[in-house]
Design an enzyme around this catalytic site. Structure first.
Site, mmCIF file in Angstrom:
data_model
loop_
_atom_site.group_PDB
_atom_site.id
_atom_site.type_symbol
_atom_site.label_atom_id
_atom_site.label_comp_id
_atom_site.label_asym_id
_atom_site.label_seq_id
_atom_site.Cartn_x
_atom_site.Cartn_y
_atom_site.Cartn_z
ATOM 1 N N MET A 1 0.799 -1.251 -0.004
ATOM 2 C CA MET A 1 -0.152 -0.028 0.012
ATOM 3 C C MET A 1 1.006 1.362 -0.062
ATOM 4 S SD MET A 1 -1.553 2.595 1.618
ATOM 5 C CE MET A 1 0.000 2.471 2.727
ATOM 6 N N PRO A 2 0.730 2.078 -0.744
ATOM 7 C CA PRO A 2 -0.338 2.366 -2.147
ATOM 8 C C PRO A 2 0.112 1.580 -3.285
ATOM 9 C CG PRO A 2 1.037 4.010 -2.292
ATOM 10 C CD PRO A 2 1.723 3.304 -0.818
#
Lengths: 64, 64, 64, 64, 64, 64
Positions: free
Chosen positions: D1-2
């Site tokens: 993430m991201p």
């Protein structure tokens, strides 16, 4: 690496999502020989009126 | 096959989405010679502050 | 805005891709009331062994 | 993430891709307060006949 | 529905891709209660210089 | 062209999203020699139970 994206209908429980993430990661690692930490998964909950199949949305009776 | 994804601003009616799904499927089938059942479409409603164009979000007056 | 992505089998001609881009843009503009310049389309050519349907790749006889 | 995906025209050098990955990671970390290790970037090289803008492919003189 | 996209490094054999498609479909059907025919999978082979992790491409020694 | 998609955890402010859009556009233009108007960015806010890393969702204590 890898990055896996799943577009699916909403309504699955957190337990189903947790199992999906666990199993997809485990199986990708087994089949493609990588490390679990490398596997990233993104799930998008897509409402049925936003899913089209055969020319009709899933929210239509014929689209289900 | 094929899989078509559409990212667009929210606010379109179910009728607009239904027509978009119907027309994109019909035209893909006509142009690329496949079956309607094979065409899958996923629509993502993206709020204007999440859409950037020319360096500014669509939610800004200059981004509209 | 919008951004449309198409994943399809390779082998379509430049003319088919050009028509697909023209028609999807024209129809999106008509249905969703936007400007042609705002419509961005990305096509990914996906080989049949990379497309799965019903649990089998499209490159398998049963996957076709 | 991201997870960040970039669809761009082919022809950029490995050095340009390296700088893009380095700068997007550094800036995301700075703006969104996360760790560099969490930032995953996927670049897709998209040939100009597969990129549509304003209803025409980028490979057309008017689409450039 | 669902649509699953996998971005991974190139070099996997057709047999590995076939198993990945078979297993992801079987497990999604089991966990989320749908039909195998509904599961569509798209694999993108992404070269290591196009995959960024921690700010460096996978093609760099430190990115591996 | 280019089209950049960002999948990230929700909770970022409109100001953070505006800066992300501004900086990614400016840096892409600088590194890859294109015009700001050509850069399109789509942000998807993905809840932590929909983000998997290392086989567990980000919503789990061990996934954070």
């Amino acid at each position: 690496m890898p990055v896996i994206q799943v577009n699916m209908l909403p309504g699955r429980t957190p337990e189903q999502k947790r199992e999906l993430i666990a199993v997809f990661t485990r199986e990708f690692v087994r089949i493609c020989k990588t490390k679990p930490e490398a596997v990233k998964i993104v799930i998008h909950d897509v409402p049925p009126e936003n899913f089209g199949s055969g020319g009709v949305p899933m929210s239509d009776p014929v689209g289900q």
